[in-house]
Scaffold this motif. Structure first.
Motif, mmCIF file in Angstrom:
data_model
loop_
_atom_site.group_PDB
_atom_site.id
_atom_site.type_symbol
_atom_site.label_atom_id
_atom_site.label_comp_id
_atom_site.label_asym_id
_atom_site.label_seq_id
_atom_site.Cartn_x
_atom_site.Cartn_y
_atom_site.Cartn_z
ATOM 1 N N ASP A 24 -3.524 -19.503 39.632
ATOM 2 C CA ASP A 24 -2.523 -20.485 39.965
ATOM 3 C C ASP A 24 -1.934 -20.428 41.336
ATOM 4 O O ASP A 24 -1.489 -21.348 41.985
ATOM 5 C CB ASP A 24 -1.388 -20.685 38.912
ATOM 6 C CG ASP A 24 -0.246 -20.028 38.884
ATOM 7 O OD1 ASP A 24 0.021 -19.131 39.908
ATOM 8 O OD2 ASP A 24 0.368 -19.717 37.846
ATOM 9 N N GLU A 26 -3.857 -20.023 44.034
ATOM 10 C CA GLU A 26 -4.343 -21.054 44.866
ATOM 11 C C GLU A 26 -3.859 -22.447 44.722
ATOM 12 O O GLU A 26 -4.005 -23.274 45.712
ATOM 13 C CB GLU A 26 -5.798 -20.973 44.639
ATOM 14 C CG GLU A 26 -6.401 -21.624 43.470
ATOM 15 C CD GLU A 26 -5.933 -21.555 42.173
ATOM 16 O OE1 GLU A 26 -5.764 -22.368 41.339
ATOM 17 O OE2 GLU A 26 -5.574 -20.600 41.606
ATOM 18 N N ALA A 27 -3.674 -23.170 43.625
ATOM 19 C CA ALA A 27 -3.570 -24.282 43.492
ATOM 20 C C ALA A 27 -1.837 -24.601 44.100
ATOM 21 O O ALA A 27 -1.985 -25.594 44.800
ATOM 22 C CB ALA A 27 -3.266 -24.252 42.040
ATOM 23 N N ALA A 31 -4.851 -25.355 47.632
ATOM 24 C CA ALA A 31 -5.639 -26.258 46.900
ATOM 25 C C ALA A 31 -6.131 -27.441 47.961
ATOM 26 O O ALA A 31 -7.462 -27.901 47.970
ATOM 27 C CB ALA A 31 -5.006 -26.822 45.775
ATOM 28 N N ALA A 78 -9.676 -25.153 37.552
ATOM 29 C CA ALA A 78 -8.947 -25.398 38.746
ATOM 30 C C ALA A 78 -10.197 -25.386 40.043
ATOM 31 O O ALA A 78 -9.907 -26.168 40.866
ATOM 32 C CB ALA A 78 -7.787 -24.421 39.266
ATOM 33 N N CYS A 79 -10.729 -24.406 40.022
ATOM 34 C CA CYS A 79 -11.948 -24.338 41.208
ATOM 35 C C CYS A 79 -12.758 -25.519 41.228
ATOM 36 O O CYS A 79 -13.201 -26.258 42.180
ATOM 37 C CB CYS A 79 -12.610 -23.079 41.098
ATOM 38 S SG CYS A 79 -11.719 -21.647 41.695
ATOM 39 N N ILE A 82 -11.026 -28.423 42.681
ATOM 40 C CA ILE A 82 -10.692 -28.406 44.044
ATOM 41 C C ILE A 82 -12.082 -28.838 44.643
ATOM 42 O O ILE A 82 -12.243 -29.240 45.943
ATOM 43 C CB ILE A 82 -10.310 -26.950 44.450
ATOM 44 C CG1 ILE A 82 -8.868 -26.792 43.911
ATOM 45 C CG2 ILE A 82 -10.090 -26.810 46.005
ATOM 46 C CD1 ILE A 82 -8.411 -25.370 44.090
ATOM 47 N N GLN A 218 -6.932 -34.137 43.926
ATOM 48 C CA GLN A 218 -7.579 -32.694 43.772
ATOM 49 C C GLN A 218 -6.592 -31.574 43.385
ATOM 50 O O GLN A 218 -6.823 -30.916 42.407
ATOM 51 C CB GLN A 218 -8.630 -32.430 44.746
ATOM 52 C CG GLN A 218 -9.891 -33.376 44.716
ATOM 53 C CD GLN A 218 -10.711 -33.086 45.996
ATOM 54 O OE1 GLN A 218 -10.657 -33.737 46.907
ATOM 55 N NE2 GLN A 218 -11.544 -31.928 45.977
ATOM 56 N N LYS A 219 -5.684 -31.531 44.406
ATOM 57 C CA LYS A 219 -4.590 -30.473 44.134
ATOM 58 C C LYS A 219 -3.882 -30.724 42.964
ATOM 59 O O LYS A 219 -3.520 -29.681 42.216
ATOM 60 C CB LYS A 219 -3.659 -30.544 45.200
ATOM 61 C CG LYS A 219 -2.372 -29.655 45.234
ATOM 62 C CD LYS A 219 -1.780 -29.650 46.780
ATOM 63 C CE LYS A 219 -0.710 -28.607 46.605
ATOM 64 N NZ LYS A 219 -1.027 -27.256 46.978
ATOM 65 N N ALA A 222 -5.921 -29.535 40.039
ATOM 66 C CA ALA A 222 -6.130 -27.876 40.020
ATOM 67 C C ALA A 222 -4.713 -27.588 39.390
ATOM 68 O O ALA A 222 -4.612 -26.319 38.598
ATOM 69 C CB ALA A 222 -6.136 -27.490 41.310
#
Length: 228
Positions: A24, A26-27, A31, A78-79, A82, A218-219, A222
């Motif tokens: 999380d 990264e999100a 992201a 999540a990846c 993204i 996308q964010k 994620a």
């Protein structure tokens, strides 16, 4: 820049490595940026030090028997949202916070020699040959010990890999938020007790700003993937 149209980036052949501590990170942090560069043709490597085993469950409706396994699955989802490859895990354990702190776990990130973490990152950098590294700012966002460990290890790896045949990473960027955001975080969660002028930066301090409104969905996807 105010347009919500996709950015005109020239990133074909570029390689970016983002290094964080928990699923999380990264999100919340990058992201939108990673989505933008991935769509523009950059090769993205997301490195996650732990599987977030000592995190705090925030959805009481969820039944989870193995939090680390669940959060790994969430990060993979999540990846996908993204638009980047599956993450690379370093295999350390989440140190936790407050009553969940794992003082006696030798694999908890807080108990690991930062030079050992640097060595793992150096090997990954040699393998993936990133041009750009992204990680936490020197305050670790909001001061989490695992964030601080990864920040220090990543900065050290940046400076110790310039001798590699491909030339090593050329740029190192920190994820940051403004003092205004720090104040808002305090209002949302008083336990953070962030000093806005310490943990948040002035807008004039930011080296790079990107409008990633075109990648907002996308964010959001994620962030939603991290259900726990």
């Amino acid at each position: 820049m105010t347009s919500a149209q996709p950015l005109s980036l020239k990133a074909e052949g570029a390689r970016i490595m983002a290094v964080f501590a928990h699923p999380d990170d990264e999100a919340f942090a990058v992201a939108g940026t990673l989505a933008a560069y991935a769509q523009a043709g950059a090769e993205i490597t997301l490195v996650c030090a732990t599987r977030g085993e000592a995190g705090k469950m925030t959805d009481p409706s969820m039944t989870v028997t193995d939090l680390g396994q669940q959060r790994e699955a969430e990060l993979r989802a999540a990846c996908q949202a993204i638009g980047i490859p599956v993450p690379v895990f370093l295999g350390y354990h989440d140190s936790g916070r407050f009553e969940r702190t794992r003082h006696d776990d030798p694999l908890a990130l807080m108990n690991v020699d930062v030079l050992d973490i640097e060595d793992k990152l150096r090997a990954l950098i040699e393998e993936r040959r990133p041009h750009v590294l992204i990680t936490f700012d020197p305050h670790g966002g909001y001061g989490h010990v695992d964030h601080l460990q990864m920040q220090r290890a990543t900065v050290s790896a940046f400076f110790s890999t310039g001798h590699l045949p491909y030339g090593g990473p050329q740029r190192l960027y920190y994820t940051v938020f403004s003092s205004e955001v720090a104040r808002n975080l305090n209002m949302m969660d008083p336990t953070r007790e962030l000093e806005p002028e310490r943990y948040g930066i002035s807008e004039a301090t930011a080296a790079v700003k990107m409008n990633v409104a075109a990648y907002a969905e996308q964010k959001k996807a994620a962030l939603a993937a991290h259900g726990t």
